[in-house]
Design a protein around this motif. Structure first.
Motif, PDB file in Angstrom:
ATOM      1  N   ILE A 110       0.433  -1.275   0.461  1.00  0.00           N
ATOM      2  CA  ILE A 110       0.265   0.182   0.258  1.00  0.00           C
ATOM      3  C   ILE A 110       0.656   1.400  -0.082  1.00  0.00           C
ATOM      4  O   ILE A 110       0.949   1.965  -0.616  1.00  0.00           O
ATOM      5  N   HIS A 111       2.331   1.018   0.590  1.00  0.00           N
ATOM      6  CA  HIS A 111       2.979   2.545   0.796  1.00  0.00           C
ATOM      7  C   HIS A 111       3.384   2.414  -0.652  1.00  0.00           C
ATOM      8  O   HIS A 111       3.602   4.003  -0.946  1.00  0.00           O
ATOM      9  N   CYS A 112       3.753   1.407  -1.371  1.00  0.00           N
ATOM     10  CA  CYS A 112       3.825   1.764  -2.562  1.00  0.00           C
ATOM     11  C   CYS A 112       3.594   2.196  -3.575  1.00  0.00           C
ATOM     12  O   CYS A 112       3.107   3.773  -4.411  1.00  0.00           O
ATOM     13  N   VAL A 113       1.784   2.023  -3.679  1.00  0.00           N
ATOM     14  CA  VAL A 113       0.907   2.911  -4.647  1.00  0.00           C
ATOM     15  C   VAL A 113       0.527   3.965  -4.159  1.00  0.00           C
ATOM     16  O   VAL A 113       1.064   5.130  -4.468  1.00  0.00           O
ATOM     17  N   PHE A 165      13.949  -7.600  -3.640  1.00  0.00           N
ATOM     18  CA  PHE A 165      14.734  -7.955  -3.143  1.00  0.00           C
ATOM     19  C   PHE A 165      14.643  -7.064  -1.853  1.00  0.00           C
ATOM     20  O   PHE A 165      14.283  -6.042  -1.790  1.00  0.00           O
ATOM     21  N   GLN A 166      15.490  -7.917  -0.830  1.00  0.00           N
ATOM     22  CA  GLN A 166      15.399  -6.903   0.301  1.00  0.00           C
ATOM     23  C   GLN A 166      17.895  -7.088   0.416  1.00  0.00           C
ATOM     24  O   GLN A 166      17.708  -8.438   0.250  1.00  0.00           O
ATOM     25  N   VAL A 167      17.730  -6.418   1.493  1.00  0.00           N
ATOM     26  CA  VAL A 167      18.834  -6.159   1.582  1.00  0.00           C
ATOM     27  C   VAL A 167      18.781  -6.069   3.010  1.00  0.00           C
ATOM     28  O   VAL A 167      18.859  -4.711   3.706  1.00  0.00           O
ATOM     29  N   ASP A 168      19.960  -6.828   3.745  1.00  0.00           N
ATOM     30  CA  ASP A 168      19.639  -6.262   5.584  1.00  0.00           C
ATOM     31  C   ASP A 168      21.487  -5.615   5.819  1.00  0.00           C
ATOM     32  O   ASP A 168      22.450  -5.945   5.066  1.00  0.00           O
ATOM     33  N   SER A 169      20.747  -5.409   7.067  1.00  0.00           N
ATOM     34  CA  SER A 169      22.198  -3.527   7.475  1.00  0.00           C
ATOM     35  C   SER A 169      23.091  -5.889   8.307  1.00  0.00           C
ATOM     36  O   SER A 169      22.513  -6.479   8.589  1.00  0.00           O
ATOM     37  N   GLY A 204      18.211  -1.921  10.748  1.00  0.00           N
ATOM     38  CA  GLY A 204      16.987  -2.470   9.058  1.00  0.00           C
ATOM     39  C   GLY A 204      17.223  -2.982   7.836  1.00  0.00           C
ATOM     40  O   GLY A 204      18.079  -3.535   7.826  1.00  0.00           O
ATOM     41  N   ARG A 205      16.428  -2.808   7.409  1.00  0.00           N
ATOM     42  CA  ARG A 205      16.187  -3.677   6.142  1.00  0.00           C
ATOM     43  C   ARG A 205      15.499  -2.458   5.249  1.00  0.00           C
ATOM     44  O   ARG A 205      15.029  -1.909   4.808  1.00  0.00           O
ATOM     45  N   LEU A 206      16.586  -2.700   3.492  1.00  0.00           N
ATOM     46  CA  LEU A 206      15.830  -2.002   2.582  1.00  0.00           C
ATOM     47  C   LEU A 206      14.814  -2.983   1.597  1.00  0.00           C
ATOM     48  O   LEU A 206      15.516  -3.616   1.693  1.00  0.00           O
ATOM     49  N   TYR A 207      13.818  -2.092   1.527  1.00  0.00           N
ATOM     50  CA  TYR A 207      12.837  -3.570   0.538  1.00  0.00           C
ATOM     51  C   TYR A 207      12.910  -2.426  -0.438  1.00  0.00           C
ATOM     52  O   TYR A 207      12.431  -1.605  -0.668  1.00  0.00           O
ATOM     53  N   PHE A 208      12.652  -3.456  -2.115  1.00  0.00           N
ATOM     54  CA  PHE A 208      12.962  -2.684  -3.290  1.00  0.00           C
ATOM     55  C   PHE A 208      12.038  -3.609  -3.824  1.00  0.00           C
ATOM     56  O   PHE A 208      11.881  -4.740  -4.024  1.00  0.00           O
ATOM     57  N   VAL A 260      10.364   1.087  -6.243  1.00  0.00           N
ATOM     58  CA  VAL A 260       9.977   1.424  -4.853  1.00  0.00           C
ATOM     59  C   VAL A 260      11.256   0.982  -3.858  1.00  0.00           C
ATOM     60  O   VAL A 260      11.518  -0.433  -3.763  1.00  0.00           O
ATOM     61  N   CYS A 261      11.988   1.924  -3.238  1.00  0.00           N
ATOM     62  CA  CYS A 261      12.651   1.650  -2.595  1.00  0.00           C
ATOM     63  C   CYS A 261      12.458   1.869  -1.207  1.00  0.00           C
ATOM     64  O   CYS A 261      11.775   3.556  -0.496  1.00  0.00           O
ATOM     65  N   ASP A 262      11.758   0.893   0.189  1.00  0.00           N
ATOM     66  CA  ASP A 262      11.045   1.674   1.532  1.00  0.00           C
ATOM     67  C   ASP A 262      12.246   1.046   2.108  1.00  0.00           C
ATOM     68  O   ASP A 262      13.105  -0.312   2.425  1.00  0.00           O
ATOM     69  N   VAL A 263      12.480   1.736   3.255  1.00  0.00           N
ATOM     70  CA  VAL A 263      13.876   1.412   4.567  1.00  0.00           C
ATOM     71  C   VAL A 263      13.021   1.197   5.967  1.00  0.00           C
ATOM     72  O   VAL A 263      11.969   2.125   5.948  1.00  0.00           O
ATOM     73  N   GLN A 264      12.836  -0.006   6.436  1.00  0.00           N
ATOM     74  CA  GLN A 264      12.436  -0.193   7.753  1.00  0.00           C
ATOM     75  C   GLN A 264      13.567  -0.586   8.579  1.00  0.00           C
ATOM     76  O   GLN A 264      14.137  -1.314   8.287  1.00  0.00           O
ATOM     77  N   GLY A 265      13.247   0.031  10.335  1.00  0.00           N
ATOM     78  CA  GLY A 265      13.685   0.024  10.838  1.00  0.00           C
ATOM     79  C   GLY A 265      13.799  -1.430  11.668  1.00  0.00           C
ATOM     80  O   GLY A 265      12.762  -2.428  12.045  1.00  0.00           O
ATOM     81  N   GLY A 266      14.687  -1.952  12.504  1.00  0.00           N
ATOM     82  CA  GLY A 266      14.936  -2.993  12.978  1.00  0.00           C
ATOM     83  C   GLY A 266      13.996  -2.985  14.004  1.00  0.00           C
ATOM     84  O   GLY A 266      13.707  -2.306  14.414  1.00  0.00           O
TER      85      GLY A 266
END
Length: 77
Positions: free
Chosen positions: A7-10, A34-38, A51-55, A71-77
Protein backbone atom coordinates in the motif's frame (compact mmCIF):
# COMPACT_ATOMS: atom_id res chain seq x y z
CA UNK A 1 3.57 -6.87 7.08
CA UNK A 2 3.93 -6.92 3.30
CA UNK A 3 0.43 -5.65 2.49
CA UNK A 4 1.19 -2.42 4.36
CA UNK A 5 4.42 -2.05 2.39
CA UNK A 6 2.57 -2.69 -0.87
CA UNK A 7 0.00 0.00 0.00
CA UNK A 8 2.90 2.32 0.78
CA UNK A 9 4.26 1.67 -2.75
CA UNK A 10 0.91 2.59 -4.33
CA UNK A 11 0.76 5.79 -2.28
CA UNK A 12 4.32 6.74 -3.25
CA UNK A 13 3.60 6.26 -6.96
CA UNK A 14 0.04 7.65 -7.06
CA UNK A 15 0.26 10.27 -4.29
CA UNK A 16 0.20 10.19 -0.52
CA UNK A 17 -3.51 10.96 -0.34
CA UNK A 18 -4.70 8.29 -2.77
CA UNK A 19 -7.77 6.59 -1.39
CA UNK A 20 -10.10 4.29 -3.17
CA UNK A 21 -12.01 1.08 -2.83
CA UNK A 22 -9.57 -0.74 -5.11
CA UNK A 23 -6.43 0.30 -3.18
CA UNK A 24 -5.91 -3.26 -1.91
CA UNK A 25 -6.30 -4.65 -5.42
CA UNK A 26 -3.69 -2.23 -6.77
CA UNK A 27 -1.39 -2.93 -3.82
CA UNK A 28 -1.59 -6.69 -4.42
CA UNK A 29 0.10 -6.16 -7.80
CA UNK A 30 3.36 -5.10 -6.14
CA UNK A 31 6.09 -7.72 -5.68
CA UNK A 32 9.12 -7.73 -3.44
CA UNK A 33 12.03 -7.60 -5.88
CA UNK A 34 14.77 -7.99 -3.27
CA UNK A 35 15.77 -6.91 0.21
CA UNK A 36 19.10 -5.93 1.72
CA UNK A 37 19.77 -6.52 5.41
CA UNK A 38 22.04 -4.40 7.58
CA UNK A 39 25.47 -5.99 8.03
CA UNK A 40 27.54 -3.37 9.78
CA UNK A 41 30.26 -5.77 10.95
CA UNK A 42 30.81 -7.35 7.52
CA UNK A 43 29.99 -4.59 5.05
CA UNK A 44 29.70 -1.41 7.08
CA UNK A 45 26.08 -0.95 5.96
CA UNK A 46 23.43 -0.14 8.57
CA UNK A 47 19.92 1.22 7.99
CA UNK A 48 17.71 2.49 10.78
CA UNK A 49 19.11 0.50 13.69
CA UNK A 50 19.65 -2.88 12.03
CA UNK A 51 16.96 -2.27 9.45
CA UNK A 52 16.41 -3.49 5.91
CA UNK A 53 16.03 -1.98 2.47
CA UNK A 54 13.09 -3.36 0.51
CA UNK A 55 12.85 -2.91 -3.26
CA UNK A 56 9.36 -3.30 -4.76
CA UNK A 57 8.09 -3.45 -8.34
CA UNK A 58 4.69 -3.83 -9.97
CA UNK A 59 4.15 -7.30 -11.46
CA UNK A 60 3.46 -5.95 -14.96
CA UNK A 61 6.59 -3.78 -14.89
CA UNK A 62 8.63 -6.80 -13.80
CA UNK A 63 7.26 -8.84 -16.68
CA UNK A 64 8.28 -6.03 -19.08
CA UNK A 65 11.65 -5.71 -17.30
CA UNK A 66 10.85 -2.03 -16.73
CA UNK A 67 12.75 -1.09 -13.59
CA UNK A 68 12.08 2.65 -13.91
CA UNK A 69 9.40 2.60 -11.19
CA UNK A 70 11.06 0.45 -8.55
CA UNK A 71 10.25 1.69 -5.05
CA UNK A 72 12.76 1.46 -2.20
CA UNK A 73 11.48 1.40 1.38
CA UNK A 74 13.61 1.43 4.55
CA UNK A 75 12.31 -0.20 7.71
CA UNK A 76 14.12 -0.26 11.03
CA UNK A 77 14.77 -3.32 13.13
Amino acid sequence: MQVDMQIHCVRLIEGADCKSEDLLARASKWRLLFQVDSEEDKTGMMWEDVGRLYFWIEQEALERRDFSRVVCDVQGG
